[in-house]
Write an enzyme that holds these catalytic residues in place. Structure first.
Site, PDB file in Angstrom:
ATOM      1  N   HIS A 154      39.449  29.318  47.766  1.00  0.00           N
ATOM      2  CA  HIS A 154      37.334  29.907  48.105  1.00  0.00           C
ATOM      3  C   HIS A 154      37.280  29.429  46.673  1.00  0.00           C
ATOM      4  O   HIS A 154      37.587  28.876  46.145  1.00  0.00           O
ATOM      5  CB  HIS A 154      37.873  31.361  47.412  1.00  0.00           C
ATOM      6  N   CYS A 160      37.790  37.565  45.177  1.00  0.00           N
ATOM      7  CA  CYS A 160      37.222  36.375  44.200  1.00  0.00           C
ATOM      8  C   CYS A 160      36.614  38.041  42.875  1.00  0.00           C
ATOM      9  O   CYS A 160      37.076  37.411  42.424  1.00  0.00           O
ATOM     10  CB  CYS A 160      36.488  35.986  45.084  1.00  0.00           C
ATOM     11  N   GLU A 217      34.733  29.652  44.104  1.00  0.00           N
ATOM     12  CA  GLU A 217      35.085  30.828  43.042  1.00  0.00           C
ATOM     13  C   GLU A 217      36.702  30.933  42.227  1.00  0.00           C
ATOM     14  O   GLU A 217      36.966  30.341  41.116  1.00  0.00           O
ATOM     15  CB  GLU A 217      34.844  32.151  42.894  1.00  0.00           C
ATOM     16  N   CYS A 241      34.127  37.939  47.609  1.00  0.00           N
ATOM     17  CA  CYS A 241      34.490  39.090  48.311  1.00  0.00           C
ATOM     18  C   CYS A 241      35.511  39.766  48.033  1.00  0.00           C
ATOM     19  O   CYS A 241      36.035  39.106  46.380  1.00  0.00           O
ATOM     20  CB  CYS A 241      35.951  38.536  49.693  1.00  0.00           C
TER      21      CYS A 241
END
Length: 151
Positions: free
Chosen positions: A55, A88, A57, A85
């Protein structure tokens, strides 16, 4: 809805999100800022990297930690185009990010103001200052357009 001009880090995060969209990835971008300088930026890449944890992040936090030579980023800010999410958000807490800025809310997958609201849990070891809705309009439009094109 935030209007242009956006703070520079969010504008950079949106550029990263657009790069993700061009690669067929969900358009999310992230930027890490330390002492006013951008030290890392990334976009979603789980499909390209064959890595479910890639992801925006996560990649930005990894790059920032490597650039600074340390795992704790307590003097850094994270700017991201979409509400993080749970995975993260956990990484943000472990990294000790001082401030989190994000654009669009994520009612289905978000973990900050939706879902588990990770930073409100009594067992979380670190809670960054959280600022939502920065660049929300452009970030949400990018996501909407991306998913509309795939339906």
């Amino acid at each position: 809805m935030t209007q242009w001009p956006l703070p520079d880090p969010m504008a950079l995060a949106l550029e990263e999100a657009q790069a993700a969209a061009h690669q067929g990835e969900v358009p999310v971008g992230a930027v890490v800022v330390c002492d006013g300088d951008v030290i890392a930026r990334a976009h979603n890449s789980p499909r390209c990297l064959h890595d479910p944890t890639a992801h925006a992040e996560m990649l930005a936090l990894r790059r920032a930690a490597k650039a600074l030579g340390r795992e704790r980023l307590e003097d850094c800010e994270l700017w991201v185009t979409l509400e993080p999410c749970a995975m993260c958000a956990g990484a943000i807490a472990h990294a000790r990010i001082a401030k989190l800025y994000y654009g669009a809310s994520d009612e289905k997958g978000g973990a900050i103001e939706h879902g588990p609201r990770l930073f409100e849990q009594p067992t979380i070891m670190h809670r960054p200052e959280v600022y939502s809705g920065i660049g929300e309009g452009p970030a949400a439009a990018l996501l909407r357009d991306f998913f509309r094109a795939r339906r």
